[in-house]
Design an enzyme around this catalytic site. Structure first.
Site, PDB file in Angstrom:
ATOM      1  N   GLU A   1      -8.101  -3.709 -10.865  1.00  0.00           N
ATOM      2  CA  GLU A   1      -7.013  -2.190 -10.543  1.00  0.00           C
ATOM      3  C   GLU A   1      -7.149  -1.760  -9.302  1.00  0.00           C
ATOM      4  O   GLU A   1      -7.101  -2.661  -8.286  1.00  0.00           O
ATOM      5  CB  GLU A   1      -6.797  -1.089 -10.834  1.00  0.00           C
ATOM      6  CG  GLU A   1      -6.551   0.097 -11.792  1.00  0.00           C
ATOM      7  CD  GLU A   1      -4.873   0.458 -10.789  1.00  0.00           C
ATOM      8  OE1 GLU A   1      -4.527   0.277  -9.693  1.00  0.00           O
ATOM      9  OE2 GLU A   1      -5.845   1.492  -9.816  1.00  0.00           O
TER      10      GLU A   1
ATOM     11  N   THR B   1      -6.145  -6.301  -7.658  1.00  0.00           N
ATOM     12  CA  THR B   1      -5.660  -7.854  -8.002  1.00  0.00           C
ATOM     13  C   THR B   1      -4.900  -8.979  -7.238  1.00  0.00           C
ATOM     14  O   THR B   1      -5.552  -9.279  -6.253  1.00  0.00           O
ATOM     15  CB  THR B   1      -3.458  -7.315  -8.805  1.00  0.00           C
ATOM     16  OG1 THR B   1      -4.157  -5.836  -9.355  1.00  0.00           O
ATOM     17  CG2 THR B   1      -3.577  -7.926 -10.266  1.00  0.00           C
TER      18      THR B   1
HETATM   19  N1  GLY Z   1      -3.492  -2.078 -11.723  1.00  0.00           N
HETATM   20  C1  GLY Z   1      -1.699  -2.345 -11.698  1.00  0.00           C
HETATM   21  C2  GLY Z   1      -1.239  -2.976 -12.551  1.00  0.00           C
HETATM   22  O1  GLY Z   1      -1.447  -3.210 -13.763  1.00  0.00           O
HETATM   23  O2  GLY Z   1      -0.207  -2.950 -12.370  1.00  0.00           O
END
Ligand code: GLY
Length: 578
Positions: A418, A398
């Site tokens: 992700e 992220t």
């Molecule tokens: N994949 C990290 C989130 O959506 O929090």
């Protein structure tokens, strides 16, 4: 721009880029060492890579809107920080429309294929598959939303031609860019995590002898340049219904862990405008994103409980952090039980941030002793649905960026594929997400369904917490972070630092982290947070010292309109503005 302004801007850019380089090279620094505070007016951008920040700055300097700059920043991040975000992933956005005086939130979260059901993550033995077995390959890929979110945003608030905004990323992809130290470290680390099992990713990120490409290697990405050229000419249509869609569907049919995503799934994808989640806190209103992310609600719950004590008087002491940790435990307990995609499951969205309910929850906190783990509460709610808790823990990937333009519009956007390098599946020069692992892998427990179980077309629960804070109706602060399920703590830590302890954005994002997700407390090693360990253990906390890799970016808008920015010294980001 007149000559004087141009000189000042160039000098400023040179200083900031040099600073970023020094920070990136100093791997042993204390994370709490703040980089120089950056101040500017009338525009500012902070993002996780200097090239991405510069792409946004150039758009803003040319009179572009925050929406325009977001397109340029995201396209460049996709290229130079490919492990974290891009058009193969999803995003949440808060946008302050200054002329309409309206806060918009857009949900560009990935969706499960329509054919998926709650057994999606169960192996042949009926048990949930292991985390990495789920991540790697096409099965973890959700329908991406980031490109459609950018197109929607630009359609509503953009002022510059769409194609022009993609040009810097196209040119850089053609000419090549130097692999940054952080990207090089990430590639090397991901080799242990099967990144080189997939031919396209192997050819791009690794040398012919199989070694990971090193920092400073010039990386060209003609496939991505061509993808962006097509999108520059035709918008998102080829991605969702045309030749890129066909390649995505074919790419997810991997030999290892094939996916089931179809052309129909891509064609049906929609960005959703949702109600912001806003919480009063002291003299402020803290606004975040609602479900399917748990971010806005869980940050709001932590603050709502802390609102019952004078955190300002306590300062960043062990006493204050004890109260913070207990509030975080209680909030994460509610998150595990109730929070998911509210288009699919009934959720007590308003009840979870009801002031009376949060005061009751805060009363469970003993100022002199740590609770073991918190139980979820019973927020005011008409529904009687009962879920089993979801113990899913998202891994940190992220990116987060914040932008203020010279027209007064501003945005806070968290964007992800992700985990680092997503599913590892790459097509047309970009990586595809593994967002479907943000669903609970076990669909139920103790005879109850889990709210965040997989369902066809559902959006997985997120922790992303893009935030805008208001005072007297005016936006005063933008903040957000990557960091998996720790995101909520990183953002809540920074909000308390700025709103209660008066820290400026740079000091707040650099402050050592204190994290609790309803278990042991993580203190960021090598920082002032680690110094709390003894006092917290004396209160009964189980404490671990560990690196905590946030990627906070923040901009504060001062009363006189001056913008001050902060870029997380744990990553490579910079703040630029004028
Ligand atoms: N994949 C990290 C989130 O959506 O929090």
């Amino acid at each position: 721009m007149d000559t004087m302004n141009r000189c000042v801007a160039l000098l400023f850019l040179a200083v900031v880029l040099l600073g970023a380089l020094l920070i990136a090279q100093d791997k042993d620094r204390r994370a709490a060492t703040p980089a120089a505070q950056v101040a500017a007016s009338p525009f500012m951008v902070a993002a996780a890579n200097p090239l991405a920040t510069e792409a946004g700055r150039a758009v803003l300097a040319d009179g572009g809107t925050a929406a325009d700059a977001a397109v340029a920043v995201q396209a460049m991040l996709n290229l130079v920080e490919p492990q974290s975000s891009g058009i193969g992933g999803g995003a949440f956005l808060l946008y302050w429309d200054a002329s309409e005086r309206r806060l918009i939130t857009l949900d560009g979260r990935e969706k499960a294929p329509m054919a998926a059901d709650e057994t999606y993550w169960l192996g042949p033995d009926g048990e949930p598959v292991s985390w990495w077995d789920a991540v790697v390959g096409g099965r973890s890929v959700g329908v991406p939303g980031t490109l459609k979110l950018l197109e929607t945003l630009h359609g509503r608030y953009g002022s510059q031609p769409w194609a022009d905004l993609l040009r810097p990323a196209i040119d850089t992809a053609d000419a090549g860019f130097e692999i940054s130290p952080r990207l090089a470290e990430s590639i090397a680390a991901a080799q242990e995590r099967q990144l080189d099992r997939f031919e396209t990713a192997r050819a791009y990120f690794f040398n012919p002898d199989g070694t990971p490409k090193a920092a400073g290697t010039v990386l060209k990405n003609p496939a991505f340049a061509n993808t962006l050229r097509l999108i520059a000419e035709q918008g998102s249509a080829p991605f969702y219904e045309g030749e890129i869609a066909a390649d995505i569907v074919s790419a997810v049919r991997t030999d290892i862990n094939p996916g089931i995503l179809t052309l129909e799934d891509l064609a049906a994808y929609e960005v959703v405008e949702r109600e912001p989640v806003c919480m009063p806190y002291r003299a402020f209103e803290v606004c975040g994103m609602g479900p399917p992310t748990s971010g806005g609600l869980t940050v709001g719950q932590i603050l709502g409980m802390l609102a019952t004590v004078d955190m300002s008087a306590l300062g960043p002491s062990a006493e204050a952090w004890h109260l913070y940790i207990e509030a975080a435990k209680l909030a994460y307990a509610d998150r595990a039980l109730y929070m998911a995609d509210s288009d699919y499951v009934a959720m007590p969205t308003k009840g979870l941030i009801d002031a009376g309910y949060l005061a009751e929850r805060a009363a469970l906190i003993d100022p002199d002793a740590a609770m073991d783990t918190a139980e979820a509460g019973s927020p005011p709610w008409d529904e009687a649905a009962l879920w089993a808790p979801d113990t899913q823990v998202e891994r940190p990937g992220t990116s987060h960026f914040v932008i203020v333009d010279s027209h007064g519009d501003m945005l806070s956007m968290t964007t992800t594929i992700e985990t680092g390098f997503g599913s590892r599946v790459m097509t047309r020069g970009f990586l595809l997400n593994n967002e479907l692992t943000d669903f609970a892998r076990a669909p139920g427990a103790d005879g109850q369904p889990v709210a965040n179980r997989v369902e066809g077309g559902k959006r997985p629960r997120s922790s992303m917490s893009p935030t805008i804070v208001f005072k007297d109706g005016e936006p005063v602060l933008l903040v957000g972070s990557p960091g998996g399920s720790r995101i909520i703590n990183y953002v809540a830590n920074a909000l308390v630092a700025m709103l209660d302890w008066g820290m400026d954005p740079q000091a707040a994002v650099a402050m050592g982290h204190v994290v609790n997700r309803n278990g042991a407390t993580d203190l960021e090693e090598g920082t002032e947070a680690a110094d709390l360990a003894e006092a917290l253990r004396a209160l009964g906390h189980e404490v671990n010292l560990r690196p905590l890799e946030s990627g906070l970016h923040a901009i504060q808008i001062l009363d006189d309109g001056t913008l001050t920015g902060g870029a997380d010294p744990r990553r490579e980001g910079v703040v630029l503005g004028r």
